[in-house]
Enzyme design. Structure first.
Site, PDB file in Angstrom:
ATOM      1  N   GLY A 251      19.934   9.783 -18.440  1.00  0.00           N
ATOM      2  CA  GLY A 251      19.799  10.718 -17.318  1.00  0.00           C
ATOM      3  C   GLY A 251      19.886  12.161 -17.816  1.00  0.00           C
ATOM      4  N   ASP A 252      20.829  12.420 -18.714  1.00  0.00           N
ATOM      5  CA  ASP A 252      20.982  13.774 -19.276  1.00  0.00           C
ATOM      6  C   ASP A 252      19.717  14.162 -20.043  1.00  0.00           C
ATOM      7  OD1 ASP A 252      23.557  13.499 -18.330  1.00  0.00           O
ATOM      8  OD2 ASP A 252      24.380  12.915 -20.283  1.00  0.00           O
TER       9      ASP A 252
HETATM   10  P1  ATP Z   1      23.287   8.640 -17.509  1.00  0.00           P
HETATM   11  O1  ATP Z   1      24.222   8.983 -16.359  1.00  0.00           O
HETATM   12  O2  ATP Z   1      23.835   7.627 -18.452  1.00  0.00           O
HETATM   13  O3  ATP Z   1      22.813   9.864 -18.250  1.00  0.00           O
HETATM   14  P2  ATP Z   1      21.430   7.935 -15.362  1.00  0.00           P
HETATM   15  O4  ATP Z   1      21.937   6.764 -14.593  1.00  0.00           O
HETATM   16  O5  ATP Z   1      21.583   9.279 -14.764  1.00  0.00           O
HETATM   17  O6  ATP Z   1      21.980   7.935 -16.855  1.00  0.00           O
HETATM   18  P3  ATP Z   1      18.957   6.448 -15.700  1.00  0.00           P
HETATM   19  O7  ATP Z   1      18.313   6.254 -14.394  1.00  0.00           O
HETATM   20  O8  ATP Z   1      19.673   5.296 -16.305  1.00  0.00           O
HETATM   21  O9  ATP Z   1      19.856   7.759 -15.640  1.00  0.00           O
HETATM   22  O10 ATP Z   1      17.858   6.881 -16.790  1.00  0.00           O
HETATM   23  C1  ATP Z   1      17.070   8.053 -16.700  1.00  0.00           C
HETATM   24  C2  ATP Z   1      15.655   7.745 -17.132  1.00  0.00           C
HETATM   25  O11 ATP Z   1      15.654   7.218 -18.479  1.00  0.00           O
HETATM   26  C3  ATP Z   1      14.961   6.667 -16.294  1.00  0.00           C
HETATM   27  O12 ATP Z   1      14.394   7.235 -15.118  1.00  0.00           O
HETATM   28  C4  ATP Z   1      13.915   6.141 -17.286  1.00  0.00           C
HETATM   29  O13 ATP Z   1      12.823   7.016 -17.389  1.00  0.00           O
HETATM   30  C5  ATP Z   1      14.683   6.181 -18.613  1.00  0.00           C
HETATM   31  N1  ATP Z   1      15.375   4.899 -18.854  1.00  0.00           N
HETATM   32  C6  ATP Z   1      16.694   4.637 -18.757  1.00  0.00           C
HETATM   33  N2  ATP Z   1      16.951   3.325 -19.010  1.00  0.00           N
HETATM   34  C7  ATP Z   1      15.765   2.751 -19.286  1.00  0.00           C
HETATM   35  C8  ATP Z   1      15.340   1.414 -19.627  1.00  0.00           C
HETATM   36  N3  ATP Z   1      16.212   0.400 -19.725  1.00  0.00           N
HETATM   37  N4  ATP Z   1      14.019   1.189 -19.833  1.00  0.00           N
HETATM   38  C9  ATP Z   1      13.115   2.181 -19.733  1.00  0.00           C
HETATM   39  N5  ATP Z   1      13.457   3.466 -19.419  1.00  0.00           N
HETATM   40  C10 ATP Z   1      14.753   3.752 -19.193  1.00  0.00           C
END
Ligand code: ATP
Length: 311
Positions: A251-252
């Protein structure tokens, strides 16, 4: 330039174990300490993309000195405010199956003088700032509505404000004319006080938040990509399947992609491609807030976006 605020940075220590069992003495295969905290992850990825962000926040003690040394080695611009309390350490324990257990310290408390010093530095850097990113939790000692205050400063100075936080500090900041927020499913559920079980639910919840003056609401959904909603359009992003090693910090990394794209005035679809490619690249590596530019070039071609008008 891009300025990144990390109020509560940390030393992130990643422990790699074969198995993780509560109540037993276990030996780590390796330990990887890195400067962390959501904003520092964002700043590291922006640097990898080719821009040098300026970093603000509070650091103190031996841990703070370590972070300062590391961010100078990475080549980030350091405008952190020094405080007396010790900067925190956060642990991420990953077993052989990729299951992650995180232990996060609360972090130090800042005084009125510390806040004044931070505000002096902020005023100085905002003169040359086009995009301001604030990521992560507020520190103890800061008012709960501090992100609202920063949002209002950005509105006055015509700076695009990207806010990536959660809980009360996000709720209190919503009316401050934010350019972009990026809740994941859990964060959107907390924010909208409803369950999100489908893309339709996410779009519906995000539409209501648009009424608060936020320009772009981007809901990230891990392997299921992202949805971005603004006043005019909805963009549904699909990402290809990848071999994930550690998705913490994806996400970051996405936020970094957005900040870079917005700085360069990319079309919103290209910002989305970059943001998703950064999130994907981060998920391929053990280190949090780490991408490879070769991955970005590859992934950008495989990301598909469906655009349609908001009705
Ligand atoms: P964090 O809080 O750990 O930084 P988050 O929950 O805010 O993460 P996510 O939705 O997990 O963010 O991930 C952000 C983006 O990264 C997703 O929208 C996607 O583009 C990519 N991503 C994360 N995990 C995957 C995965 N397993 N496969 C493909 N893309 C992924």
């Amino acid at each position: 330039m891009i300025t990144v605020i990390t109020f509560n940075p940390s030393i992130d220590r990643l422990y790699n174990l074969d198995t993780f069992q509560v109540g037993f003495v276990q030996r780590a295969n390796f330990v990887n300490p890195t400067p962390g905290g959501k904003g520092l992850n964002v700043a590291k990825v922006i640097k990898k993309l080719g821009e040098t962000p300026t970093c603000l926040g509070f650091i103190g003690g031996f841990n703070g000195a370590y972070i300062e040394h590391e961010i100078e080695c990475i080549g980030l611009k350091n405008k952190f405010t020094k405080i007396d309390d010790e900067t925190r350490i956060c642990l991420n324990i990953i077993d052989a199956n990729g299951v992650s257990t995180e232990i996060l310290e609360k972090g130090p408390t800042v005084s009125k003088n510390d806040i004044e010093e931070f505000e002096r530095k902020l005023k100085e850097v905002l003169v040359n700032t086009k995009v301001l990113v604030a990521s992560g939790s507020l520190l103890q000692g800061l008012p709960k509505e501090y992100y609202f205050t920063i949002g209002k400063i950005c509105e006055r100075e015509n700076i695009k404000f990207i806010l990536d936080t959660s809980g009360v500090s996000l709720e209190l900041a919503l009316d401050s004319n934010i350019y972009l927020i990026k809740p994941n499913k859990d964060e959107l559920e907390a924010l909208s006080k409803r369950n999100i079980n489908s893309k339709e639910d996410a779009i519906d919840a995000a539409k209501k938040l648009l009424n608060r003056g936020i320009k772009n609401i981007c809901v990230s959904m891990g392997k299921d990509g992202m949805i971005l909603i603004n006043e005019d359009n909805i963009y549904e992003v699909e990402v290809p399947k990848i071999e994930v090693l550690n998705p913490v910090g994806s996400g970051d990394s996405s936020i970094a992609g957005f900040a870079y794209g917005i700085l360069k005035e990319y079309h919103i679809k290209d910002c989305l491609r970059l943001a998703n490619a950064c999130g994907m690249s981060n998920a391929l590596y053990m280190e949090t807030g780490y991408i490879e530019t070769d991955d970005i070039e590859t992934f950008i071609k495989d990301i598909s976006i469906v655009e349609y008008a908001v009705n």
